[in-house]
Enzyme design. Structure first.
Site, short mmCIF file in Angstrom:
data_model
loop_
_atom_site.label_atom_id
_atom_site.label_comp_id
_atom_site.label_asym_id
_atom_site.label_seq_id
_atom_site.Cartn_x
_atom_site.Cartn_y
_atom_site.Cartn_z
N LEU A 188 32.09 5.03 41.80
CA LEU A 188 32.41 5.51 43.15
C LEU A 188 33.54 4.66 43.72
CD1 LEU A 188 28.77 6.03 44.48
CD2 LEU A 188 30.43 7.82 43.96
N SER A 230 27.89 11.23 40.67
CA SER A 230 26.85 10.22 40.91
C SER A 230 25.64 10.75 41.67
CB SER A 230 27.45 9.03 41.66
OG SER A 230 28.35 8.34 40.82
N HIS A 258 32.45 9.76 52.56
CA HIS A 258 31.71 10.30 51.42
C HIS A 258 31.17 9.19 50.52
CE1 HIS A 258 30.79 13.43 48.48
NE2 HIS A 258 31.30 12.66 47.54
N PHE A 313 21.10 0.01 37.24
CA PHE A 313 22.06 0.55 38.20
C PHE A 313 23.47 0.37 37.65
CE2 PHE A 313 24.63 0.14 42.20
CZ PHE A 313 24.42 1.42 42.66
#
Lengths: 159, 159, 159, 159, 159
Positions: free
Chosen positions: E86, E61, E93, E118
């Protein structure tokens, strides 16, 4: 006549020659429609003629900043109200969208010098969004007046 | 004479030829008015004449950065104090506005090279805002002095 | 001679012709003064002559990025150490200032290409700030050396 | 041969004429050295010759974005891996550094159009950092391959 | 025909001459592949011909914003859907990547004036990602339609 929500009063504003853009999302359509109605009430109270209101639709809030930038750069309006509704969900989608959009709209207004009212509700649940979009606490009303006031300030500033 | 709030002392500052802009919101008007009064006290202590103070009003804190940018670009003032009050509410409106505004004002001062004092209280409740806007702990006092000091620094820097 | 704090070692650095700016706040003056002393110790260990150190004072941390930008653009120094102390308080002032300042200093160094050491302690209480500003753990020591090392890198990079 | 860590596979990549920069911090030197070793393993698997790898050292993570910008603007490399280790501490130093650095590196790669791999571990404790920097889960391996893949994409994009 | 997920309806959209870029990560490949499939379903419903869809792959990403910028600047597409997954992990992270990427994609679309959807799921666990990438709740479907709608808006805006 609707009383303004507690917290902010507006001076008499003459928006008879002001042009306002409304950009609205289709997510949570009912709530957004109420907010748009509130904005128009606020604009009407400031004597903005209906034909001076330009309305544009986008799918969701992440689309608001770019659509706002397009409209600002078109020089068709003096100020823009960008309207959406974000509700906290199970993932962190809400958090990252809300941050990108609030910063994005701020950047757009600073760069284009076109006032942009932050008309995005960032709520923990649907009920909060309903409360803030109906009756005398419909936030759209003050957003409309804010757009007019900032239009006047902008004209004064840019000469 | 009002004692400065604990934590920061100011050297003697001569602001007799300095021009300062105050931009203030109408949300939480009473508190904002007290903060403005504090700023003016600070300016007076630095010998800034009343006629050198320009005051502009906007509806809410999200409007502060653009209004600050307009004023900075007008070259009418040496520094600006941007004043608002944000109180934590039930939704996340406070968080996203506070972040956009604090970053927005920072960006405006860096880009325009006009010092901008962050005069936005970001409080958990109204009481905290009242405490920070009244008596000797009125934060406006040090904000005013900060504006004068940064005006002097700016003149020195820009020659 | 003071041992470097655990975690980072520095190679021998010759800063005899390097010019360093120190920008410091007056909030939490005692702690800031100790940090400045630490920075100077670090600079001395790298043979930076005292006359090559330029010191500027601002009221608070929100003023650091613009003062840093002014100094960077003046071409008087090779690198800057920007020093302040932020302590978590009852409101969210700390959080918004700390974020704006850390991002602001990063933006300034990227835009001006003048290395800027982040010398702002962001602590939960005063004691944490005291521990990090005194004795061999005085963070200023490594900040000074960092400024020298980055000055050398910058000269190499910019030719 | 080391198996890639779970989650991402790489296609065969020919990096025989690709030039890669590695920028590494000296904080947490042992862990960083392992990560660098991992990066080089990844680069070797993609046939990047050792003489095409440029290695630069900075003190800490806050220095990574500017050093990355310097190297990107030098046109000596096709992509950069910026390596550091941040461990959550008692203060909020970790949080503000991690945010500034991750945003800073993103800005640098977008502005310079030089792919920058985010090689900064942001861990809650030292053990997490050790696990992610050793054996087959050494994150450096995929970072190296990522740098090669993005170098190829960049060449394709920039013609 | 697949029902749109609750919350947003799309008007009839004619994308027969629209060109769309899809940029996807290889992390969490199965989920990403499903999302891509959803995007293509959405595009097909809007009559976007298969040959008008350009597909690019990146490792993770953090690579999405730069790849999106490359593609936007190539003038080959009207809008881009940037897809990744994600998942919250043991370290921080996730948080720093998610923030950099959401802000980065926003900046890219504002600067290049190329609408960017997005398409990054930011989930607390794998299961949440699976739910949002399969069946009628496959978020890709609305992302594809969003890309077409924004392409039309862009053409209207840029003339």
């Amino acid at each position: 006549m609707v009383a303004p929500r507690e917290g902010v009063d507006f001076p008499p504003l003459n928006g008879s020659d002001v042009k306002i853009g409304i950009i609205k999302t289709r997510w949570n359509k009912d709530i957004v429609d109420n907010l748009v109605k509130g904005v128009k009430e606020g604009l009407t109270e400031c004597s903005v003629p209906a034909e001076n209101i330009l309305e544009i639709e986008v799918p969701g809030s992440y689309e608001l900043p770019l659509a706002t930038r397009f409209l600002a750069l078109s020089n068709q309006v003096d100020a823009i109200v960008s309207i959406g509704v974000l509700i906290k969900g199970d993932t962190l989608h809400f958090e990252y969208i809300a941050e990108s959009v609030s910063n994005g709209l701020m950047n757009v207004q600073l760069q284009t010098m076109t006032p942009t009212v932050f008309g995005v509700l960032t709520c923990l649940n649907l009920n909060q969004a309903k409360e803030r979009s109906s009756g005398p606490d419909n936030h759209g009303i003050s957003w409309g007046k804010t757009a007019v006031e900032m239009s006047v300030l902008r004209r004064y500033a840019l000469g």
